[in-house]
Design a protein around this motif. Sequence first.
Motif, short mmCIF file in Angstrom:
data_model
loop_
_atom_site.label_atom_id
_atom_site.label_comp_id
_atom_site.label_asym_id
_atom_site.label_seq_id
_atom_site.Cartn_x
_atom_site.Cartn_y
_atom_site.Cartn_z
N PRO A 125 7.80 13.82 45.83
CA PRO A 125 8.07 15.16 45.27
C PRO A 125 8.29 15.11 43.77
O PRO A 125 8.73 14.11 43.21
N LEU A 126 7.97 16.21 43.12
CA LEU A 126 8.27 16.38 41.71
C LEU A 126 9.58 17.15 41.57
O LEU A 126 9.88 18.01 42.39
N ALA A 127 10.32 16.83 40.53
CA ALA A 127 11.62 17.48 40.32
C ALA A 127 11.51 18.65 39.35
O ALA A 127 12.46 18.97 38.64
N ILE A 128 10.33 19.27 39.31
CA ILE A 128 10.10 20.34 38.34
C ILE A 128 10.87 21.60 38.70
O ILE A 128 11.47 22.25 37.83
N ASP A 129 10.86 21.95 39.98
CA ASP A 129 11.51 23.20 40.39
C ASP A 129 13.00 23.20 40.06
O ASP A 129 13.55 24.23 39.65
N ALA A 130 13.64 22.06 40.25
CA ALA A 130 15.07 21.98 39.94
C ALA A 130 15.32 22.18 38.45
O ALA A 130 16.28 22.87 38.05
N ALA A 131 14.45 21.61 37.60
CA ALA A 131 14.60 21.77 36.16
C ALA A 131 14.41 23.22 35.75
O ALA A 131 15.18 23.77 34.95
N ARG A 132 13.39 23.86 36.31
CA ARG A 132 13.13 25.26 35.96
C ARG A 132 14.25 26.18 36.45
O ARG A 132 14.58 27.17 35.81
N LEU A 133 14.84 25.83 37.60
CA LEU A 133 15.96 26.61 38.11
C LEU A 133 17.17 26.52 37.18
O LEU A 133 17.84 27.52 36.89
N LEU A 134 17.41 25.31 36.66
CA LEU A 134 18.53 25.13 35.74
C LEU A 134 18.28 25.84 34.41
O LEU A 134 19.20 26.38 33.80
N VAL A 135 17.01 25.82 33.95
CA VAL A 135 16.68 26.54 32.72
C VAL A 135 16.97 28.04 32.90
O VAL A 135 17.55 28.69 32.03
N SER A 136 16.56 28.58 34.05
CA SER A 136 16.81 29.99 34.33
C SER A 136 18.31 30.27 34.41
O SER A 136 18.80 31.28 33.89
N ARG A 137 19.04 29.37 35.04
CA ARG A 137 20.49 29.54 35.15
C ARG A 137 21.15 29.50 33.77
O ARG A 137 22.08 30.27 33.48
N GLY A 138 20.64 28.61 32.91
CA GLY A 138 21.17 28.53 31.55
C GLY A 138 20.91 29.80 30.76
O GLY A 138 21.77 30.28 30.02
N ARG A 139 19.70 30.35 30.92
CA ARG A 139 19.39 31.60 30.23
C ARG A 139 20.31 32.72 30.69
O ARG A 139 20.81 33.51 29.88
N ASN A 140 20.54 32.80 32.00
CA ASN A 140 21.41 33.85 32.53
C ASN A 140 22.85 33.68 32.05
O ASN A 140 23.55 34.68 31.80
#
Length: 245
Positions: A42-57
């Motif tokens: 698996p790639l860990a891309i989704d987790a990184a993008r989720l954290l980026v979104s959480r940081g923006r919020n």
Amino acid sequence: MAVLFVLIVGGQDADSYSVGYALQMALGVTVGLVVNLLIFPPLAIDAARLLVSRGRNLLVGQLEDIARALVESWPPEREDWSQRSGLINTTVSEIRGAAYHADESRKGNPRAYLHSRHQLVTESFEDLNTLEAVAFNIRDITEVLSTVIWGNDSNNRLHPNTCKPMSECLQSVGSLMSSWDKGTAEQRHFDQAREALNLLDSELKRSARQEDLSLTPGAAVAFDCERILNSLHQRIIKDRAEEPV
């Protein structure tokens, strides 16, 4: 380690043992490569993008809380926003770790050669760089305003007439960041935020009178908002325009 095993275990029959050991290692490498090709890790891309979104919020919420505090009764009763600098730092560090992990997970991974997945990793890093720049300026806004509101320096105060336009400017920047998170940011969102910033600048100039505008807290907030808009415009508008069609 292989040489050590050959010398210790091979003994008098080191030549034949080393051949067998080499074949065993080659078989292990082959099996590993085959598994890696047939059963994609698996790639860990989704987790990184989720954290980026959480940081923006998180940053959007910080801007909105500060904006509300500016138009409350003075001094504002809500002060939880003034204590979030550490949380912002921690969130950005977590995002950087997740982005690095996502980049490592794609090395040698056949899934990463899919154009969309490779592009997602690149976008995550670009979003992170922009988020770090924005977070730095929001931390500065937080520290400046918390010092002004609860500090003891009578010469370092906000003019009452600047509170409302400053609140509206922060709200507008927060709305722009929210549209960035949703993927709906357009030039008109920047124009609206820029107009709110211009109104704040105009009020600061009127209220400052003979004061040195560059040293007032309001001017510092306006300057941070200017840098946030520049960072977001570079990431959202200019980078989008440079993407190959």
